[in-house]
Scaffold this motif. Structure first.
Motif, short mmCIF file in Angstrom:
data_model
loop_
_atom_site.label_atom_id
_atom_site.label_comp_id
_atom_site.label_asym_id
_atom_site.label_seq_id
_atom_site.Cartn_x
_atom_site.Cartn_y
_atom_site.Cartn_z
N ALA A 58 44.06 39.46 49.65
CA ALA A 58 42.85 39.37 50.50
C ALA A 58 41.78 40.39 50.03
O ALA A 58 40.57 40.10 49.99
N GLU A 59 42.22 41.62 49.69
CA GLU A 59 41.24 42.63 49.23
C GLU A 59 40.60 42.21 47.91
O GLU A 59 39.39 42.38 47.70
N LEU A 60 41.42 41.62 47.00
CA LEU A 60 40.85 41.14 45.74
C LEU A 60 39.82 40.04 46.00
O LEU A 60 38.75 40.00 45.38
N GLN A 61 40.24 39.13 46.97
CA GLN A 61 39.33 38.00 47.23
C GLN A 61 38.03 38.48 47.86
O GLN A 61 36.94 38.04 47.48
N ASN A 62 38.08 39.45 48.80
CA ASN A 62 36.86 39.97 49.43
C ASN A 62 35.98 40.71 48.43
O ASN A 62 34.74 40.63 48.45
N PHE A 63 36.61 41.45 47.55
CA PHE A 63 35.84 42.19 46.53
C PHE A 63 35.12 41.23 45.59
O PHE A 63 33.93 41.42 45.24
N ALA A 64 35.88 40.13 45.19
CA ALA A 64 35.26 39.14 44.30
C ALA A 64 34.13 38.43 44.99
O ALA A 64 33.07 38.14 44.39
N MET A 65 34.30 38.13 46.30
CA MET A 65 33.24 37.47 47.06
C MET A 65 32.00 38.36 47.14
O MET A 65 30.87 37.91 47.02
N ALA A 66 32.23 39.67 47.36
CA ALA A 66 31.10 40.60 47.44
C ALA A 66 30.34 40.64 46.11
O ALA A 66 29.10 40.66 46.06
N GLN A 74 30.77 47.69 47.12
CA GLN A 74 32.15 47.68 47.64
C GLN A 74 33.06 48.51 46.73
O GLN A 74 32.81 48.66 45.54
N THR A 75 34.15 49.01 47.41
CA THR A 75 35.16 49.80 46.66
C THR A 75 36.50 49.06 46.72
O THR A 75 36.95 48.63 47.78
N LEU A 76 37.10 48.91 45.57
CA LEU A 76 38.39 48.23 45.47
C LEU A 76 39.48 49.29 45.37
O LEU A 76 39.48 50.08 44.41
N HIS A 77 40.39 49.27 46.40
CA HIS A 77 41.42 50.31 46.44
C HIS A 77 42.72 49.93 45.73
O HIS A 77 43.49 50.78 45.35
N VAL A 78 42.94 48.63 45.60
CA VAL A 78 44.18 48.20 44.98
C VAL A 78 44.13 48.41 43.49
O VAL A 78 43.06 48.59 42.92
N VAL A 82 44.29 42.70 37.53
CA VAL A 82 43.20 41.91 38.12
C VAL A 82 42.19 42.85 38.77
O VAL A 82 40.99 42.70 38.61
N ALA A 83 42.74 43.83 39.51
CA ALA A 83 41.83 44.78 40.17
C ALA A 83 41.02 45.56 39.12
O ALA A 83 39.81 45.81 39.29
N GLY A 84 41.67 45.91 38.01
CA GLY A 84 40.95 46.63 36.97
C GLY A 84 39.84 45.78 36.35
O GLY A 84 38.75 46.27 36.07
N SER A 85 40.18 44.49 36.17
CA SER A 85 39.15 43.59 35.60
C SER A 85 37.96 43.46 36.54
O SER A 85 36.80 43.45 36.11
N LEU A 86 38.28 43.36 37.86
CA LEU A 86 37.18 43.23 38.83
C LEU A 86 36.33 44.49 38.87
O LEU A 86 35.10 44.45 38.99
N LYS A 87 37.01 45.65 38.80
CA LYS A 87 36.25 46.90 38.78
C LYS A 87 35.36 46.99 37.54
O LYS A 87 34.21 47.46 37.59
N ASN A 88 35.91 46.54 36.40
CA ASN A 88 35.09 46.53 35.17
C ASN A 88 33.89 45.60 35.31
O ASN A 88 32.77 45.90 34.87
N LEU A 89 34.19 44.45 35.97
CA LEU A 89 33.08 43.50 36.19
C LEU A 89 32.00 44.12 37.09
O LEU A 89 30.80 43.99 36.85
#
Length: 821
Positions: A58-66, A74-78, A82-89
């Protein structure tokens, strides 16, 4: 089985198929709908690891939606890949957002190199924007340079008239310093008003308000600026263009201003020149249509006002050295000065500016007479501004044109230049009148010469010849004293067969010029004309031997030698009791008469000798009958001599051609013969150009050679049936029986060219001369011999008048030369 965090899910062997479906549905709910899983089995609801996995997803999905919505805060805590890729993005998107913000702020040097194909597209887009921005900047710079360098003044104003922009040309047209331009830009206006500089626009206020308030375009082609700054345009042309916003309201007005001062000045100058030319044309027409000087001067004064406005005007003429009188005036009667200006003569010495013009022959301008120390009370009229030009004729001041204005500072140097043209026209009018009088005098002289020639060549008796000379000379020259002296070279004795003093015939004894030469002897010995303008002057008494024979003493003396075949046969003299009584032209006339008289005297001498010899021979025949036969032969010789004398009476001794007497006898006879035979007759009259110059330069002997050369040329190159006459002086006439006008014209041109090409040797010189010729024909131009001769004479004078050395065939438009004073 492990969750994305790397933890192992609990193994509950034998998981049923329905449980698996529940797990998958829970994942879909979280990933697709972003909501918590519903309807899970209790085992999954209570499974912490499973719930942790769902929370992770759910946190990944909310972060991607944001991120997809552009929320990069937004801050991604997980953790995890995948989380690293989203943070890089997110970091890349944040960097891309910063890059975009820099580009938006104008920094088009930004590029990205971390997003693969997107980076290439982004960089290409930025490069295109950079190129477009550069082109836009260059275009803007070019347009700005064009506007600033345009010769047209360009300004932009708000709808209330406030200055928003002005190029350099606009500032130059209005001569406005930069500080005033900046002040105008800062000034706020609440409504459309005109300042002092816009005063010239007041007449167009209504039209301008229409443009400023409702839009449109207005062109004002010619505007005269009122009280312009020093150096500002005096005449302008303006275009007003309203620029409207998207709602149709006037946002601003562009004004194009062109300086047309130079063009207007040229147009005004052209207009003034056109008026001047029309005025001068009217005056020239008057000059060509009349010889009435006063009428021409009236027209001149009337036209001066068209070109040089004034309150008073006058034309003055010099009567004596420093005396002037008014011949024409305008404007003085209205000011009560008519009688004063027309009363009498004025002394130039008492009028400083007339004296200045008389001495310098240059115009005078007094812009403001109140500030001029030389402008005195002795002027004719008290004016505030004065312009005067001298009327100059052949370098001599003959009069003045004066203009006055009651407005100080009115006249300018430009007015003087225009006034000069009118002064030139006045000089022409005066010269025409002088030429007319001179022409009349010349005509009278030619008539007298004709009468003298006719009188003396038609007589062989010496006494009759001398009295005919006296009668004609008295009519033309009106001397107080006239005498003819006959000189005998062998004895050196002079006799006076005719001596008139104040109309009385006096007896003067003969004398030997070796003993008492006197003025007559001096003329004989020098073989030249002697002119003494005051015989009582001590210098004249010292240089000349003046012999007084009684009576009143003469003051002016003219003596002319009569020369025949290079021998002085006598002297013609005219005298006056006044000094400077005879003009150079009158002296030349007497010289011409003397040349004719010499021929007549020679003929009379020959005739007297022949008559005396006949008398003696006949007396001897009566007394000596035995020599009768011999005497008869002698009589035949004498009769032959008489025939020769008759031939001499109709021949010119110098050239051997027929003389005027013979022409008069034969002309009408030839016309009568032409009438019977129905044939034309051409008459050529010719005159040696500037013959007086030849005589003055080389002497009368050289002049005789020129006359003989022309006579020989005519005898050699004309037909045997042509009648060639020396008409008198340097004039010759050729009568061509049966010759058409074309034939006569061809012969005349041939004679003119041949004579012009001749080199006549005389001592150490070669004399050259030219001919002026006139041609008329019977019956083309007249049906009487005398009338044809007169028309040939007029054609000759036309040749003289139009430049000499030419042939003129008579036509009806020929006029006699304009008269001269």
């Amino acid at each position: 089985m492990k969750n994305p965090s790397g933890k192992t899910l609990p193994q509950q062997g034998g998981i049923e198929h329905s449980l698996l479906d529940a797990v998958l549905q829970a994942f879909r709910d979280v990933l697709e709908q972003g909501s918590a899983a519903k309807g899970l089995p209790d085992s999954l609801e209570q499974n912490e690891q499973f719930q942790e996995l769902l929370s992770y997803l759910a946190e990944l999905q909310n972060f991607a939606m944001a991120l997809s919505n552009g929320d990069l805060s937004q801050t991604l805590h997980v953790k995890g890949k995948v989380a690293g890729s989203l943070k890089n993005l997110q970091a890349n998107l944040r960097h891309l957002s910063w890059k975009a913000k820099m580009i938006a702020q104008g920094d088009l040097s930004q590029r990205v190199d971390f997003m693969g194909e997107f980076s290439n597209a982004f960089n290409s887009m930025v490069a295109s924007l950079d190129e477009m921005h550069r082109e836009l900047r260059e275009s803007e710079q070019f347009n700005t340079a064009v506007i600033n360098n345009s010769p047209i003044g360009i300004s932009v104003r708000s709808r209330t008239g406030q200055l928003l922009f002005a190029n350099e040309a606009w500032k130059k047209i209005w001569a406005i310093p930069e500080a005033d331009v900046l002040a105008d830009k800062k000034r706020n206006r609440s409504d459309l008003v005109f300042d002092a500089r816009d005063e010239y626009l007041q007449p167009h206020h209504k039209e301008l308000r229409q443009v400023y308030e409702h839009g449109g375009h207005l062109h004002l082609p010619e505007l005269h600026t009122i009280h312009p700054r020093p150096g500002a345009a005096e005449w302008i042309s303006q275009h007003f263009y309203a620029i409207q916003d998207e709602y149709g309201r006037v946002d601003r007005v562009v004004v194009l201003t062109e300086d047309i001062t130079k063009r207007k000045k040229v147009e005004n100058a052209e207009h003034e020149q056109r008026v001047l030319a029309e005025s001068l044309r009217d005056i020239a027409a008057a000059l060509n249509s009349t010889l009435d000087v006063e009428h021409v001067l009236d027209i001149l004064l009337a036209n001066v006002g068209r070109v040089v406005p004034h309150d008073t005007a006058s034309i003055m003429m010099l009567e004596e050295k420093e005396k002037v009188y008014v011949v024409r005036e305008r404007g003085y009667a209205e000011r009560g000065l008519k009688e004063k200006i027309s009363a009498s003569y004025f002394d130039v010495s008492g009028m400083p500016y007339l004296k200045k013009m008389l001495e310098s022959a240059q115009p005078v301008l007094v812009p403001d007479t109140s500030r001029d120390g030389e402008w005195g009370a002795r002027t004719i009229a008290q004016v505030s501004s004065y312009a005067g030009v001298p009327i100059v004729q052949k370098g001599e001041v003959r009069g003045f044109i004066n203009l006055g204005s009651e407005t100080a500072g009115f006249f300018t140097p430009a007015h003087l230049e225009r006034l000069r043209a009118f002064a030139d026209q006045a000089a022409i009018a005066i010269e025409n009148a002088r030429l007319y009088e001179q022409s009349q005098g010349h005509a009278r002289q030619m008539t007298s010469l004709y009468q003298i020639g006719l009188s003396i060549t038609s007589k062989l008796d010496r006494s009759q010849i001398f009295h005919a000379l006296y009668t004609q000379i008295q009519q033309v020259l009106a001397p107080n004293v006239f005498y003819i002296a006959i000189y005998t070279k062998a004895t050196h004795i002079i006799e006076h067969p005719l001596f008139y003093d104040s109309g009385e015939l006096r007896n003067v004894p003969p004398r030997d010029i070796r003993k008492v030469p006197g003025l007559t002897g001096e003329v004989i010995l020098s073989r030249k004309t002697i002119y003494i303008n005051d015989a009582l002057n001590p210098g004249s008494v010292k240089n000349h031997q003046v012999v007084h024979i009684g009576g009143k003493s003469s003051r002016t003396y003219v003596g002319v030698p009569m020369i025949m075949r290079d021998h002085v046969v006598g002297v013609l003299s005219i005298q006056s009791y006044e000094t400077n009584a005879f003009s150079a032209e009158q002296v030349r006339l007497l010289e011409t008469i003397a040349a004719q008289a010499a021929v007549a005297v020679e003929n009379s001498i020959l005739f007297d000798q022949a008559r005396q010899e006949i008398k003696q021979r006949r007396s001897a025949q009566r007394s000596q009958q035995k020599v009768n036969k011999e005497m008869q032969e002698r009589i035949k010789q004498i009769e032959k001599l008489e025939a020769e004398l008759r031939e001499q009476a109709i021949r010119d001794v110098l050239t051997g051609l027929f003389n005027r007497r013979y022409l008069q006898e034969t002309l009408e006879r030839e016309i009568a013969r032409a009438i019977r035979r129905k044939q034309p007759v051409g008459i050529i009259m010719m005159d040696i150009d500037l013959f007086k110059v030849v005589n003055d330069t080389y002497g009368h002997k050289a002049g005789d050679l020129v006359l003989q050369a022309l006579g020989d040329l005519l005898k050699t190159n004309l037909r045997a049936e042509d009648i060639i006459c020396r008409y008198g002086g340097e004039e010759f006439v050729v009568v061509m029986p049966g010759a058409s006008i074309e034939t006569a014209q061809e012969r005349a041109e041939f004679i003119r060219h041949e004579f012009e090409a001749m080199h006549i040797p005389f001592e150490n010189h070669e004399i050259r001369a030219t001919l002026s010729l006139g041609l008329a024909a019977y019956p083309l131009h007249a049906i009487g011999g005398e009338e044809v001769l007169i028309r040939a004479d007029r054609a000759l004078y036309h040749s003289k008048q139009t430049g000499r050395n030419r042939l003129t065939v008579y036509h009806d438009n020929i006029r006699m030369p304009l008269p001269k004073f």
